[in-house]
Motif scaffolding. Structure first.
Motif, PDB file in Angstrom:
ATOM      1  N   GLU A  90      -5.634  -7.343 -10.193  1.00 43.77           N
ATOM      2  CA  GLU A  90      -6.555  -8.208 -10.210  1.00 43.77           C
ATOM      3  C   GLU A  90      -6.791  -9.491  -9.044  1.00 43.77           C
ATOM      4  O   GLU A  90      -7.222  -9.294  -8.292  1.00 43.77           O
ATOM      5  CB  GLU A  90      -7.152  -8.231 -10.941  1.00 43.77           C
ATOM      6  CG  GLU A  90      -7.645  -7.090 -12.057  1.00 43.77           C
ATOM      7  CD  GLU A  90      -8.762  -5.958 -11.109  1.00 43.77           C
ATOM      8  OE1 GLU A  90      -9.580  -6.530 -10.878  1.00 43.77           O
ATOM      9  OE2 GLU A  90      -8.043  -5.102 -11.309  1.00 43.77           O
ATOM     10  N   LEU A  91      -5.986 -10.052  -9.466  1.00 44.39           N
ATOM     11  CA  LEU A  91      -6.102 -10.997  -8.582  1.00 44.39           C
ATOM     12  C   LEU A  91      -5.055 -11.138  -6.904  1.00 44.39           C
ATOM     13  O   LEU A  91      -5.799 -11.538  -5.875  1.00 44.39           O
ATOM     14  CB  LEU A  91      -4.715 -11.774  -9.002  1.00 44.39           C
ATOM     15  CG  LEU A  91      -5.281 -13.143 -10.616  1.00 44.39           C
ATOM     16  CD1 LEU A  91      -3.582 -13.933 -10.782  1.00 44.39           C
ATOM     17  CD2 LEU A  91      -6.186 -13.940 -10.028  1.00 44.39           C
ATOM     18  N   GLN A  93      -5.945  -7.881  -5.480  1.00 42.53           N
ATOM     19  CA  GLN A  93      -6.972  -7.352  -5.397  1.00 42.53           C
ATOM     20  C   GLN A  93      -7.781  -8.530  -4.977  1.00 42.53           C
ATOM     21  O   GLN A  93      -8.755  -8.023  -3.600  1.00 42.53           O
ATOM     22  CB  GLN A  93      -8.171  -6.637  -6.442  1.00 42.53           C
ATOM     23  CG  GLN A  93      -7.025  -5.393  -6.137  1.00 42.53           C
ATOM     24  CD  GLN A  93      -7.986  -4.136  -7.742  1.00 42.53           C
ATOM     25  OE1 GLN A  93      -8.535  -4.925  -8.346  1.00 42.53           O
ATOM     26  NE2 GLN A  93      -7.325  -3.246  -7.420  1.00 42.53           N
ATOM     27  N   GLU A  94      -8.260  -9.255  -5.673  1.00 44.15           N
ATOM     28  CA  GLU A  94      -9.712 -10.953  -4.817  1.00 44.15           C
ATOM     29  C   GLU A  94      -8.659 -11.333  -3.870  1.00 44.15           C
ATOM     30  O   GLU A  94      -9.503 -11.549  -3.187  1.00 44.15           O
ATOM     31  CB  GLU A  94     -10.072 -11.446  -6.311  1.00 44.15           C
ATOM     32  CG  GLU A  94     -10.581 -12.959  -5.986  1.00 44.15           C
ATOM     33  CD  GLU A  94     -11.847 -11.979  -5.235  1.00 44.15           C
ATOM     34  OE1 GLU A  94     -12.536 -12.767  -5.135  1.00 44.15           O
ATOM     35  OE2 GLU A  94     -12.371 -11.242  -6.170  1.00 44.15           O
ATOM     36  N   TYR A  95      -7.649 -11.716  -4.110  1.00 42.98           N
ATOM     37  CA  TYR A  95      -7.056 -12.830  -2.698  1.00 42.98           C
ATOM     38  C   TYR A  95      -5.985 -12.423  -1.758  1.00 42.98           C
ATOM     39  O   TYR A  95      -6.100 -13.209  -0.698  1.00 42.98           O
ATOM     40  CB  TYR A  95      -6.371 -14.171  -3.405  1.00 42.98           C
ATOM     41  CG  TYR A  95      -7.147 -15.252  -4.503  1.00 42.98           C
ATOM     42  CD1 TYR A  95      -8.511 -15.746  -3.951  1.00 42.98           C
ATOM     43  CD2 TYR A  95      -7.178 -14.641  -5.618  1.00 42.98           C
ATOM     44  CE1 TYR A  95      -9.499 -15.887  -5.261  1.00 42.98           C
ATOM     45  CE2 TYR A  95      -7.860 -15.217  -6.151  1.00 42.98           C
ATOM     46  CZ  TYR A  95      -9.137 -15.567  -6.529  1.00 42.98           C
ATOM     47  OH  TYR A  95     -10.067 -16.573  -6.981  1.00 42.98           O
ATOM     48  N   ARG A 100     -10.690  -4.931  -1.412  1.00 40.79           N
ATOM     49  CA  ARG A 100     -10.664  -4.950  -2.511  1.00 40.79           C
ATOM     50  C   ARG A 100     -11.063  -6.731  -3.431  1.00 40.79           C
ATOM     51  O   ARG A 100     -11.168  -7.136  -3.390  1.00 40.79           O
ATOM     52  CB  ARG A 100      -9.472  -4.498  -3.007  1.00 40.79           C
ATOM     53  CG  ARG A 100      -8.955  -3.299  -2.667  1.00 40.79           C
ATOM     54  CD  ARG A 100      -9.224  -1.942  -2.672  1.00 40.79           C
ATOM     55  NE  ARG A 100      -9.728  -1.438  -4.160  1.00 40.79           N
ATOM     56  CZ  ARG A 100      -9.110  -0.212  -4.880  1.00 40.79           C
ATOM     57  NH1 ARG A 100      -8.058  -0.166  -4.447  1.00 40.79           N
ATOM     58  NH2 ARG A 100      -9.078  -0.689  -6.198  1.00 40.79           N
ATOM     59  N   ASN A 101     -11.587  -6.427  -4.519  1.00 42.09           N
ATOM     60  CA  ASN A 101     -11.999  -7.088  -5.740  1.00 42.09           C
ATOM     61  C   ASN A 101     -11.132  -7.250  -6.622  1.00 42.09           C
ATOM     62  O   ASN A 101     -11.948  -6.339  -7.581  1.00 42.09           O
ATOM     63  CB  ASN A 101     -14.235  -7.010  -6.008  1.00 42.09           C
ATOM     64  CG  ASN A 101     -14.466  -7.108  -4.009  1.00 42.09           C
ATOM     65  OD1 ASN A 101     -14.261  -8.248  -3.498  1.00 42.09           O
ATOM     66  ND2 ASN A 101     -16.138  -6.661  -3.914  1.00 42.09           N
ATOM     67  N   GLY A 102     -11.222  -7.894  -7.162  1.00 42.31           N
ATOM     68  CA  GLY A 102     -10.571  -8.337  -8.582  1.00 42.31           C
ATOM     69  C   GLY A 102     -11.607  -8.632  -9.279  1.00 42.31           C
ATOM     70  O   GLY A 102     -13.267  -9.177  -9.083  1.00 42.31           O
ATOM     71  N   GLU A 103     -11.835  -7.984 -10.509  1.00 41.08           N
ATOM     72  CA  GLU A 103     -13.289  -8.068 -11.502  1.00 41.08           C
ATOM     73  C   GLU A 103     -12.394  -8.120 -12.931  1.00 41.08           C
ATOM     74  O   GLU A 103     -11.888  -7.945 -13.254  1.00 41.08           O
ATOM     75  CB  GLU A 103     -14.149  -6.683 -11.759  1.00 41.08           C
ATOM     76  CG  GLU A 103     -14.950  -6.312 -10.101  1.00 41.08           C
ATOM     77  CD  GLU A 103     -15.537  -5.644 -10.273  1.00 41.08           C
ATOM     78  OE1 GLU A 103     -16.420  -4.841 -11.281  1.00 41.08           O
ATOM     79  OE2 GLU A 103     -15.569  -4.727  -8.958  1.00 41.08           O
TER      80      GLU A 103
END
Length: 127
Positions: A90-91, A93-95, A100-103
């Motif tokens: 998730e991290l 995906q976000e950074y 993609r987005n971490g959720e």
């Protein structure tokens, strides 16, 4: 490190394959739209099923190779490490991706899936 990975890949090939598929799907830059997109929370259900499958796969493959299972090791690798991997993905995906987005909700769904996969693995080990 490479030798350790090689040993696990030889001993638990299906588990390594399933984990690799999760990494690829989690970091893939796009997903095509499907008719399933209309199902409420389909993304969360997908996370739930993926991580439940990962955990259960590790349990089943481990149990098939060991007559006297080490439950501490199983809880570490088939539950806690899978949830930690989920958080890392998730991290990433976000950074580390642009598409993609971490959720937090995904992490929660992943943890529930891994927990239920672990419970199923425990039940299987008792049978």
């Amino acid at each position: 490190m490479y030798q350790t990975i090689k040993i696990y890949a030889q001993r638990y090939p299906f588990s390594v394959f399933v984990i690799t598929v999760v990494w690829v799907l989690s970091l893939a830059p796009f997903f095509p739209e499907t008719p399933l997109d209309d199902i409420p929370f389909i993304d969360k259900w997908t996370h739930f099923v993926m991580y439940g499958a990962v955990s259960l796969t590790i349990w089943v493959e481990y149990l098939s190779q060991h007559q006297a299972p080490n439950y501490r090791r199983l809880l570490l690798w088939a539950w806690m490490a899978i949830i930690a991997m989920s958080g890392l993905l998730e991290l990433l995906q976000e950074y580390a991706t642009a598409t993609r987005n971490g959720e937090w909700q995904d992490l929660f769904a992943n943890a529930i899936g891994a927990t239920l996969g672990t419970i199923a693995g425990l039940l299987i080990s008792r049978l």
